[in-house]
Design a protein around this motif. Structure first.
Motif, short mmCIF file in Angstrom:
data_model
loop_
_atom_site.label_atom_id
_atom_site.label_comp_id
_atom_site.label_asym_id
_atom_site.label_seq_id
_atom_site.Cartn_x
_atom_site.Cartn_y
_atom_site.Cartn_z
N ASP A 179 -9.47 -1.24 2.98
CA ASP A 179 -9.52 -1.54 4.41
C ASP A 179 -8.26 -0.97 5.06
OD1 ASP A 179 -7.41 -3.84 4.45
OD2 ASP A 179 -8.83 -4.38 2.85
N ILE A 180 -8.24 -0.96 6.37
CA ILE A 180 -7.12 -0.34 7.09
C ILE A 180 -5.82 -1.09 6.87
CG2 ILE A 180 -6.22 0.15 9.41
CD1 ILE A 180 -9.04 0.90 10.25
N LYS A 181 -5.87 -2.41 6.85
CA LYS A 181 -4.66 -3.19 6.66
C LYS A 181 -4.04 -2.91 5.29
CE LYS A 181 -2.89 -7.86 7.54
NZ LYS A 181 -3.27 -9.25 7.92
N SER A 182 -4.89 -2.78 4.27
CA SER A 182 -4.40 -2.46 2.92
C SER A 182 -3.86 -1.04 2.85
CB SER A 182 -5.53 -2.65 1.90
OG SER A 182 -5.96 -4.00 1.88
N LEU A 183 -4.51 -0.13 3.57
CA LEU A 183 -4.03 1.25 3.65
C LEU A 183 -2.62 1.28 4.22
CD1 LEU A 183 -4.17 4.35 3.74
CD2 LEU A 183 -5.48 4.14 5.87
N LYS A 184 -2.40 0.60 5.33
CA LYS A 184 -1.08 0.60 5.96
C LYS A 184 -0.04 -0.03 5.05
CE LYS A 184 -2.65 0.61 10.78
NZ LYS A 184 -2.74 -0.15 12.05
N PHE A 185 -0.43 -1.07 4.33
CA PHE A 185 0.50 -1.71 3.40
C PHE A 185 0.95 -0.72 2.32
CE2 PHE A 185 0.77 -3.64 -0.84
CZ PHE A 185 1.95 -4.37 -0.69
N CYS A 186 -0.02 -0.06 1.70
CA CYS A 186 0.30 0.88 0.61
C CYS A 186 1.10 2.07 1.14
CB CYS A 186 -0.97 1.36 -0.07
SG CYS A 186 -1.79 0.06 -1.04
N TYR A 187 0.77 2.52 2.33
CA TYR A 187 1.51 3.64 2.92
C TYR A 187 2.95 3.24 3.18
CZ TYR A 187 2.52 7.71 5.83
OH TYR A 187 3.06 8.86 6.35
N ASP A 188 3.14 2.03 3.72
CA ASP A 188 4.51 1.55 3.99
C ASP A 188 5.30 1.35 2.71
OD1 ASP A 188 4.02 1.59 6.70
OD2 ASP A 188 3.57 -0.55 6.85
N GLU A 189 4.60 1.13 1.61
CA GLU A 189 5.26 0.98 0.31
C GLU A 189 5.59 2.33 -0.32
OE1 GLU A 189 6.36 -1.77 -1.45
OE2 GLU A 189 6.03 -2.74 0.50
N GLY A 190 5.21 3.41 0.38
CA GLY A 190 5.59 4.75 -0.08
C GLY A 190 4.51 5.51 -0.82
N TYR A 191 3.30 4.96 -0.90
CA TYR A 191 2.24 5.63 -1.66
C TYR A 191 1.56 6.69 -0.80
CZ TYR A 191 3.03 2.30 -5.33
OH TYR A 191 3.62 1.57 -6.32
N ARG A 192 1.51 7.90 -1.37
CA ARG A 192 0.91 9.03 -0.66
C ARG A 192 -0.27 9.62 -1.43
NH1 ARG A 192 3.60 6.68 2.27
NH2 ARG A 192 5.29 7.42 3.63
N PHE A 193 -0.54 9.09 -2.61
CA PHE A 193 -1.72 9.49 -3.39
C PHE A 193 -2.58 8.25 -3.55
CE2 PHE A 193 -3.45 11.08 -7.69
CZ PHE A 193 -4.46 11.81 -7.06
N LEU A 194 -3.73 8.27 -2.92
CA LEU A 194 -4.58 7.09 -2.84
C LEU A 194 -6.00 7.41 -3.29
CD1 LEU A 194 -3.52 6.02 0.77
CD2 LEU A 194 -2.57 5.11 -1.36
N LYS A 195 -6.74 6.35 -3.57
CA LYS A 195 -8.16 6.51 -3.89
C LYS A 195 -8.99 5.83 -2.80
CE LYS A 195 -10.03 4.36 -7.44
NZ LYS A 195 -10.47 3.94 -8.78
#
Length: 554
Positions: free
Chosen positions: A84-100
């Motif tokens: 979901d978008i909220k989880s996406l923003k969380f992972c992005y803010d944690e520095g993750y740039r490679f996602l599934k």
């Protein structure tokens, strides 16, 4: 093939369980540990039939943060699957740039738009349950943000007849710009992983659990850590069998080749013998060293400056200009535009034929294959490699190099201490064939100079050029970027009083001293993803064990 350990929901919402699973994934030599990050209210509505299950069995963002920190501590790469978008923003803010991206979000417009708004994101796009139309839709939205298309099925466990591994070939054919992967939900832990390996998958995903007895979610297709470890070990073992995407004898075959290949004997019989030469070597040995050709290497694959060899140049286009100029050599017997047999180069081929340019169509990747095939066809005793983006190649140097080879029976000749784009490389065909047989991977022979540098058996010669220009070897007159073409156009204007076809290095010396020099400390790419500092590479070129060095002063 990168192996992904999939945790899914078999942690049942336990952070401690997930930490243990992460550690087992690390110890199992998984390349990635993937977790499904979810904010339940953002993921589904309250009256969704599985809302309660998700609510009870997911982690909150504080716990996810603790898990991610733990994985970083144990040096385990996490691949978040954002739901979901909220989880996406969380992972992005944690520095993750490679996602599934889960397959069920393949047409989730708000999520896809949010992904597009973020910088430097790369994605694995799952395709379970998705139609070809939906995959194309996601590709049209995400484009080069996608790194890999992941094939798989959502039914647990997947039956063998439902795996449809040929879908991986379909992906490679219709979406060649992307890597491919398999999310395997079958019960097979040996043959299916190896089949994925044989299909040249870039990523392979399998579920992992601490115990199937606890009947946690996804237990049906999850492996115990020891099973996962054995699977990865098996993959790594048979990965060695894949080798390189080419056909060329490996080093261990060379002894057998010498013993078993039939030789051409004096009476023109072909028999196994300890004496004599195999047919190709025998044929090349018969070529006259006085018959020297030029392979003008060019294709239309450049992305930095599209169609660069067809750009306007002087009174024609770049490649036609260079072809005509090279034909002015006193000692060269023939010049050929050596390009590929692929349809993407047909525009170049048609232009050449319309302008009465000799064309040779050869291997699209292996430059040395292309050169050897041309040399054998034309019975060339020696052959130049001239790249099609070097319009200022000096004809005088070419003739000097030929004379040096003839006088000293050399294998290889080059010119040192001149700007890039001025010189060429000259090979005896006999030596080029020997070098070819020594190579591990001819598909990397666009870096042909590097292979010569590493070969201490060759008889090498060079022209050492001395001028009053400081650091002339760091001047670039080759054409690779738009700025290089503009520099070449400026130089043409400076040489307005000359017939450009007959311009030599001596003529342009006074015109180039003002040009900027390349950064000596920049790195340049060599074969096998090796890098070397520019100045170090030039130092190696200048300090080879040359049999003969001829100094020319301007």
């Amino acid at each position: 093939m990168k192996v992904i350990a999939e945790s899914a929901f078999n942690h049942n919402g336990s952070l401690e369980y997930l930490k243990k699973l992460a550690l087992e994934s690390k110890d199992s030599s998984a390349d990635f540990f993937t977790v499904q990050v979810m904010d339940v209210p953002s993921f589904c509505v309250k009256d969704y039939s599985k809302y309660g299950i998700y609510k009870e069995n997911t982690l909150n963002f504080i716990e996810w943060k603790l898990l991610l920190d733990y994985c970083e501590k144990i040096n385990l790469q996490v691949l978040p699957c954002v739901l979901d978008i909220k989880s996406l923003k969380f992972c992005y803010d944690e520095g993750y740039r490679f996602l599934k991206i889960h397959a069920t979000d393949i047409t989730n417009i708000p999520l896809l738009d949010e992904l597009l708004s973020l910088d430097k994101i790369k994605l694995i796009l799952e395709t379970q349950c998705a139609t070809n139309l939906e995959i194309n839709f996601a590709i049209s939205k995400l484009g080069d943000r996608i790194e890999c298309l992941m094939h798989g099925f959502s039914n647990y466990p997947t039956e063998i007849e439902d795996l449809n591994l040929n879908s991986l070939d379909y992906f490679k054919e219709y979406f060649p710009q992307y890597k491919i992967g398999l999310a395997d939900h079958s019960l097979d832990v040996e043959k299916v992983p190896l089949m994925a390996l044989a299909k040249n998958c870039d990523f392979f995903e399998k579920h992992i659990t601490l115990s199937r007895n606890n009947r946690n979610f996804d237990y049906q297709v999850s492996l115990y850590p020891y099973e996962f470890r054995a699977m990865v070990s098996n993959i790594r073992h048979y990965e060695n069998a894949l080798g390189i995407k080419m056909k060329h004898p490996v080093k261990s075959e060379m002894t057998y080749r010498k013993i078993m290949y039939k030789k051409v004997l004096d009476n023109n019989e072909y028999k196994r013998s300890d004496n004599g030469l195999d047919y190709i070597t025998h044929k090349i040995e018969s070529f006259d060293i006085k018959n020297v050709g030029i392979a003008l290497i060019a294709r239309l694959k450049s992305k930095r400056l599209p169609l660069k060899v067809l750009k306007p140049f002087y009174d024609t286009n770049l490649i036609s200009f260079l072809y005509k100029k090279l034909n002015l050599s006193k000692h060269v017997s023939s010049v050929f535009l050596a390009t590929s047999n692929l349809i993407e180069d047909i525009e170049l081929v048609n232009m050449a034929k319309e302008n009465q340019i000799n064309v040779f169509l050869g291997h699209p990747v292996s430059v040395i294959d292309r050169m050897l095939e041309l040399a054998i066809k034309e019975k060339l005793g020696a052959i130049f490699r001239v790249t099609g983006d070097n319009p200022f190649t000096d004809i005088n140097f070419i003739d000097e190099m030929i004379s040096l080879m003839w006088a000293n029976n050399l294998d290889y000749v080059r010119v040192n201490n001149v700007p890039f784009g001025i010189s060429a490389e000259l090979f005896s065909t006999k030596y080029l064939w020997e070098l070819y047989l020594k190579m591990d991977n001819p598909m990397q022979s666009e870096y042909l100079t590097q292979f010569v540098l590493e070969d201490n058996s060759a008889l090498k010669g060079c022209l050492d050029i001395e001028t009053k220009i400081k650091d002339s070897k760091y001047i670039n007159l080759s054409i690779d970027y738009p700025k290089d073409l503009e520099r070449a156009y400026s130089l043409i204007r400076e040489l307005d009083e000359y017939d450009l076809y007959n311009v030599t290095f001596e003529d342009i010396i006074e015109k180039i001293d003002c040009l900027e020099r390349e950064d000596k400390d920049k790195t340049i790419k060599l074969s096998g993803d090796e890098n070397i500092k520019f100045s170090d590479f030039l130092f190696k070129l200048e300090n080879q064990d040359y049999k003969i060095r001829k100094k020319i002063t301007y």
